[in-house]
Design a protein around this motif. Structure first.
Motif, PDB file in Angstrom:
ATOM      1  N   ASN A 177      35.316  48.273  40.211  1.00 16.44           N
ATOM      2  CA  ASN A 177      36.642  47.987  39.622  1.00 16.44           C
ATOM      3  C   ASN A 177      36.388  48.063  38.091  1.00 16.44           C
ATOM      4  O   ASN A 177      35.906  47.164  37.542  1.00 16.44           O
ATOM      5  CB  ASN A 177      36.973  46.495  39.919  1.00 16.44           C
ATOM      6  CG  ASN A 177      38.395  46.266  39.479  1.00 16.44           C
ATOM      7  OD1 ASN A 177      38.992  46.867  38.545  1.00 16.44           O
ATOM      8  ND2 ASN A 177      39.371  45.428  40.289  1.00 16.44           N
ATOM      9  N   ALA A 178      36.948  49.330  37.754  1.00 14.43           N
ATOM     10  CA  ALA A 178      36.944  49.715  36.226  1.00 14.43           C
ATOM     11  C   ALA A 178      37.621  48.682  35.301  1.00 14.43           C
ATOM     12  O   ALA A 178      37.277  48.462  34.320  1.00 14.43           O
ATOM     13  CB  ALA A 178      37.588  51.050  35.856  1.00 14.43           C
ATOM     14  N   THR A 179      38.488  48.186  35.803  1.00 20.80           N
ATOM     15  CA  THR A 179      39.349  47.026  34.969  1.00 20.80           C
ATOM     16  C   THR A 179      38.442  45.831  34.814  1.00 20.80           C
ATOM     17  O   THR A 179      38.340  45.298  33.531  1.00 20.80           O
ATOM     18  CB  THR A 179      40.831  46.740  35.832  1.00 20.80           C
ATOM     19  OG1 THR A 179      41.351  47.793  35.955  1.00 20.80           O
ATOM     20  CG2 THR A 179      41.472  45.650  34.724  1.00 20.80           C
ATOM     21  N   PHE A 230      49.489  38.123  31.653  1.00 23.47           N
ATOM     22  CA  PHE A 230      50.888  38.863  31.036  1.00 23.47           C
ATOM     23  C   PHE A 230      50.864  40.499  31.627  1.00 23.47           C
ATOM     24  O   PHE A 230      52.013  40.897  32.019  1.00 23.47           O
ATOM     25  CB  PHE A 230      50.709  39.103  29.599  1.00 23.47           C
ATOM     26  CG  PHE A 230      51.599  39.747  28.801  1.00 23.47           C
ATOM     27  CD1 PHE A 230      52.807  39.092  28.442  1.00 23.47           C
ATOM     28  CD2 PHE A 230      51.590  40.983  28.334  1.00 23.47           C
ATOM     29  CE1 PHE A 230      53.759  39.541  27.932  1.00 23.47           C
ATOM     30  CE2 PHE A 230      52.845  41.475  27.892  1.00 23.47           C
ATOM     31  CZ  PHE A 230      54.014  40.798  27.617  1.00 23.47           C
ATOM     32  N   PHE A 231      49.498  40.974  31.735  1.00 27.82           N
ATOM     33  CA  PHE A 231      49.374  42.545  32.191  1.00 27.82           C
ATOM     34  C   PHE A 231      49.590  42.618  33.858  1.00 27.82           C
ATOM     35  O   PHE A 231      49.513  43.726  34.322  1.00 27.82           O
ATOM     36  CB  PHE A 231      48.539  43.342  31.662  1.00 27.82           C
ATOM     37  CG  PHE A 231      48.806  43.253  29.961  1.00 27.82           C
ATOM     38  CD1 PHE A 231      49.857  44.129  29.668  1.00 27.82           C
ATOM     39  CD2 PHE A 231      48.076  42.762  29.123  1.00 27.82           C
ATOM     40  CE1 PHE A 231      50.191  44.467  28.229  1.00 27.82           C
ATOM     41  CE2 PHE A 231      48.394  42.638  27.911  1.00 27.82           C
ATOM     42  CZ  PHE A 231      49.158  43.450  27.320  1.00 27.82           C
ATOM     43  N   GLY A 232      49.296  41.436  34.287  1.00 27.33           N
ATOM     44  CA  GLY A 232      48.832  41.540  35.934  1.00 27.33           C
ATOM     45  C   GLY A 232      47.719  42.173  36.180  1.00 27.33           C
ATOM     46  O   GLY A 232      47.811  43.189  37.303  1.00 27.33           O
ATOM     47  N   LEU A 233      46.870  42.261  35.556  1.00 33.85           N
ATOM     48  CA  LEU A 233      45.316  42.877  35.906  1.00 33.85           C
ATOM     49  C   LEU A 233      44.722  42.690  37.332  1.00 33.85           C
ATOM     50  O   LEU A 233      44.664  41.720  37.520  1.00 33.85           O
ATOM     51  CB  LEU A 233      44.339  42.609  34.569  1.00 33.85           C
ATOM     52  CG  LEU A 233      44.684  42.636  33.210  1.00 33.85           C
ATOM     53  CD1 LEU A 233      43.559  42.446  32.200  1.00 33.85           C
ATOM     54  CD2 LEU A 233      45.284  44.342  32.963  1.00 33.85           C
ATOM     55  N   ASP A 234      44.582  43.696  37.634  1.00 31.10           N
ATOM     56  CA  ASP A 234      43.900  43.727  39.078  1.00 31.10           C
ATOM     57  C   ASP A 234      42.299  43.460  39.182  1.00 31.10           C
ATOM     58  O   ASP A 234      41.553  44.003  39.323  1.00 31.10           O
ATOM     59  CB  ASP A 234      44.034  45.230  39.797  1.00 31.10           C
ATOM     60  CG  ASP A 234      43.470  45.245  41.112  1.00 31.10           C
ATOM     61  OD1 ASP A 234      43.338  43.882  41.816  1.00 31.10           O
ATOM     62  OD2 ASP A 234      43.167  46.214  41.484  1.00 31.10           O
ATOM     63  N   PRO A 356      45.611  23.183  36.752  1.00 28.86           N
ATOM     64  CA  PRO A 356      46.459  24.374  37.237  1.00 28.86           C
ATOM     65  C   PRO A 356      46.261  25.592  36.402  1.00 28.86           C
ATOM     66  O   PRO A 356      46.319  26.607  37.131  1.00 28.86           O
ATOM     67  CB  PRO A 356      47.687  23.790  37.233  1.00 28.86           C
ATOM     68  CG  PRO A 356      47.551  22.297  37.360  1.00 28.86           C
ATOM     69  CD  PRO A 356      46.409  22.048  36.431  1.00 28.86           C
ATOM     70  N   LEU A 357      46.087  25.490  35.269  1.00 26.83           N
ATOM     71  CA  LEU A 357      45.750  26.843  34.315  1.00 26.83           C
ATOM     72  C   LEU A 357      44.421  27.333  34.599  1.00 26.83           C
ATOM     73  O   LEU A 357      44.568  28.654  34.357  1.00 26.83           O
ATOM     74  CB  LEU A 357      45.810  26.232  32.834  1.00 26.83           C
ATOM     75  CG  LEU A 357      47.162  25.667  32.310  1.00 26.83           C
ATOM     76  CD1 LEU A 357      47.053  25.146  30.792  1.00 26.83           C
ATOM     77  CD2 LEU A 357      48.553  26.396  32.706  1.00 26.83           C
ATOM     78  N   ALA A 358      43.457  26.802  35.229  1.00 20.68           N
ATOM     79  CA  ALA A 358      42.363  27.304  35.195  1.00 20.68           C
ATOM     80  C   ALA A 358      42.438  28.492  36.534  1.00 20.68           C
ATOM     81  O   ALA A 358      41.418  29.420  36.537  1.00 20.68           O
ATOM     82  CB  ALA A 358      41.354  26.422  35.729  1.00 20.68           C
ATOM     83  N   SER A 359      43.314  28.424  37.294  1.00 24.10           N
ATOM     84  CA  SER A 359      43.470  29.479  38.242  1.00 24.10           C
ATOM     85  C   SER A 359      43.456  30.822  37.824  1.00 24.10           C
ATOM     86  O   SER A 359      43.279  31.798  38.669  1.00 24.10           O
ATOM     87  CB  SER A 359      44.497  29.002  39.225  1.00 24.10           C
ATOM     88  OG  SER A 359      45.918  29.132  38.578  1.00 24.10           O
ATOM     89  N   LYS A 360      44.025  30.978  36.494  1.00 21.13           N
ATOM     90  CA  LYS A 360      44.194  32.274  36.227  1.00 21.13           C
ATOM     91  C   LYS A 360      42.924  32.964  35.469  1.00 21.13           C
ATOM     92  O   LYS A 360      43.122  34.268  34.937  1.00 21.13           O
ATOM     93  CB  LYS A 360      45.333  32.391  35.169  1.00 21.13           C
ATOM     94  CG  LYS A 360      46.703  32.031  35.847  1.00 21.13           C
ATOM     95  CD  LYS A 360      47.329  32.954  36.706  1.00 21.13           C
ATOM     96  CE  LYS A 360      48.603  32.524  37.531  1.00 21.13           C
ATOM     97  NZ  LYS A 360      49.228  33.740  38.558  1.00 21.13           N
ATOM     98  N   ILE A 361      41.912  32.133  35.288  1.00 18.81           N
ATOM     99  CA  ILE A 361      40.625  32.597  34.688  1.00 18.81           C
ATOM    100  C   ILE A 361      40.042  33.850  35.344  1.00 18.81           C
ATOM    101  O   ILE A 361      39.818  33.591  36.520  1.00 18.81           O
ATOM    102  CB  ILE A 361      39.806  31.450  34.459  1.00 18.81           C
ATOM    103  CG1 ILE A 361      40.341  30.460  33.301  1.00 18.81           C
ATOM    104  CG2 ILE A 361      38.738  32.064  33.631  1.00 18.81           C
ATOM    105  CD1 ILE A 361      39.498  29.118  33.116  1.00 18.81           C
TER     106      ILE A 361
END
Length: 558
Positions: A177-179, A230-234, A356-361
């Motif tokens: 995954n390059a991203t 914000f950018f919805g990175l894969d 709950p904020l940690a789920s996006k890490i």
């Protein structure tokens, strides 16, 4: 006979003497700072160990609190450490989570027992070549274990062994995954720039001085998490893999226990205990050098033992003293264990409020943080400086390093210790020597060289140096043998036995045996072993000169 009870006096008790508001303010500030630093590390260490991220936070909260309350160092911060990643992952893969809990609790009992028996100082006798070898090896394995998340590879289960990791990574390369790689590289760049260059360039930037104390790992974590949302990175996140982090306290868990299972966990338990003891006491020594204080190694082991016994039953993992967080604590102004307590409470608040904020890490960023930790963990300059050391040191360090990476930490440490012991025995035996006294030093011996011999023994007379006496025994004089032990600093039971054998051989051959110059430990050993009684009081003299005068015929002296 009175038996002295073990001393249980945590550093917290003495640290609170003369405690005031100013010290409390500095401790709170330091605790808040190190709590922020510990958050990403705790999650990263747990994930890399094959556990859920909350296991690292639970460990930092519970074990960190107990180590600060009961430990023997006033400023040491306890919690999950990178050194345990390889061991914990291997135990999980081979024995399962329930047995990891049992092994961790048993290692806590072992650590506490080591402290009670005052074995804290013995850990310092582990050779530095062994410590550097396994530390560098663990750093390599940590870095290798993060390649999966750095490249964003789809791997269902990562094996614990070196070649298995390489094979699994190679098979998973098509899922690159390059991203994820770009995010990991950017995170690592932010950490490096913030940690090393921000203090240098910050003097010319407004408000930069207030930003510098913020750790680079937190900056990278915030920026990467924001960008991912914000950018919805894969890329894979804590939420996508683990479903997030529970915002509550862990429940007490009691695994199934059987003596049959515990018997198979002896080596993992021993490895966890020894690694925890080494790491915590090395960390405490670093803290002492920075603060000028002095830790109690036995109390520290007892504190570590309590923490490692309690924590696994509440969803935690093995814990020890952590150098990076301890150094941050000291540089932030900490002066007592209150800072460590505040650090644990800070993480507890984060767990209850911001879980709950940690789920996006993104996991790629946590992998980048661990790559940075692995690099700082290793003593890489020692490889460059190896040419300055003797061959045994080089062989020991490299052997422990390669065995840690390729095989197993337990095997590596065992081989390293055996190699170091053999090297030590050889070098000490080579320093021990026997010198024949000549007529140039004592003219009374001139003309009597065949009848009378006088030997000076130097160094240590132990099992590795008894060959010195065997050589003397093969070439006995005709009338008298004198041994001067003035320069002998140590004698063990093997040395005393070899000396008794020499005395008996002299008696059988009619050769007079004379002993002189014995003192301190060799004299005590000679008394306890019965050697002095075998020699007889008439054949013991305080100095070599008196012994020679007693051995040389009176008419020759005249």
């Amino acid at each position: 006979m009175s038996i002295s009870l073990p001393r249980f006096r945590p550093a917290l008790i003495d640290s609170l003497k003369g405690y005031n508001r100013e010290r409390f303010t500095r401790d709170v500030a330091a605790g808040l700072t190190v709590g922020v630093v510990a958050l990403p590390l705790a999650m990263a260490f747990a994930i890399a160990s094959g556990l859920k991220p909350e296991a690292g936070i639970f460990t930092a909260v519970i074990a960190g609190l107990l180590i600060s309350v009961f430990g023997g160092s006033p400023v040491q911060i306890g919690g999950p450490a990178g050194a345990f990643i390889v061991i914990v992952y291997g135990i999980l893969e081979r024995y399962g989570l329930a047995n990891l809990i049992i092994a961790t609790a048993m290692s806590g009992l072992l650590l506490f027992l080591m402290g009670v028996l005052r074995l804290g100082t013995l850990v310092r006798f582990i050779p530095i070549a062994v410590v550097i070898g396994f530390t560098n090896g663990i750093a390599v394995l940590i870095a290798l274990s993060q390649v999966k998340d750095v490249l964003g590879l789809k791997v269902a289960k990562m094996p614990a062994d070196f070649f298995g990791m390489l094979h699994t990574l190679a098979d998973a390369l098509p899922t690159f995954n390059a991203t994820a790689l770009a995010l990991a590289a950017a995170s690592l760049a932010v950490i490096i720039i913030w940690q090393f260059f921000m203090p240098k360039i910050g003097s010319g930037i407004q408000f930069a001085g207030k930003l510098t104390p913020i750790p680079g790992s937190i900056v990278a974590l915030v920026l990467a998490t924001t960008a991912t949302s914000f950018f919805g990175l894969d890329v894979e996140t804590i939420g996508s893999r683990f479903g997030g982090i529970p915002s509550g306290l862990p429940a007490f868990t009691l695994p199934d226990f059987s003596w049959e299972t515990a018997r198979h966990l002896f080596m993992p338990t021993f490895t966890l205990a020894m690694l925890g003891a080494i790491e915590s006491l090395l960390c405490a020594r670093v803290a002492d050098s920075m603060t000028g204080s002095r830790h109690d190694p036995n109390q520290e082991l007892m504190g570590q033992g309590i923490a490692n016994f309690v924590t696994p039953f509440f969803g935690g993992m093995p814990a020890t003293g952590t150098i990076a967080r301890t150094v941050t604590n000291i540089k932030s102004g900490a002066s007592s264990p209150i800072a460590g307590i505040v650090h644990s409470l800070t993480l507890l608040v984060v767990l209850l409020v911001a879980a709950p904020l940690a789920s996006k890490i993104p996991l790629a960023t946590l992998a980048a943080i661990l790559l940075f930790v692995a690099w700082n963990m290793g003593e890489w300059r020692e490889f460059v400086h190896l040419r300055n050391y003797r061959l045994p040191y080089r062989v020991t360090l490299l052997a422990v390093f390669f065995l840690t990476v390729v095989f197993d930490l337990t095997v590596a440490v065992e081989v390293g210790l055996v190699a170091s012991l053999l090297t030590f025995i050889y070098r000490i035996s080579s320093l021990s020597r026997a010198e024949l006294v000549t007529a140039d030093a004592f003219p009374e011996l001139r003309g009597h060289e065949a009848e009378i011999q006088a030997w000076r023994l130097y160094g240590a007379l132990f099992f590795g140096a008894v060959e010195l006496l065997e050589r003397i025994e093969r070439e006995l004089p005709q009338q008298a043998l004198i041994l001067d032990l003035k320069n002998l600093i140590y004698m063990d039971t093997s040395g005393a036995d070899a000396l008794q054998s020499l005395i008996k051989t002299c008696h059988k051959r009619g050769v007079r045996f004379i002993l002189c110059g014995m003192s301190h430990q060799p004299l005590e050993m000679a008394q306890r072993s019965g050697l002095l009684a075998l020699v007889g009081p008439d054949a013991i003299y305080p100095s070599l000169a008196e012994a020679i005068r007693a051995a040389v015929p009176r008419q020759a002296q005249a």
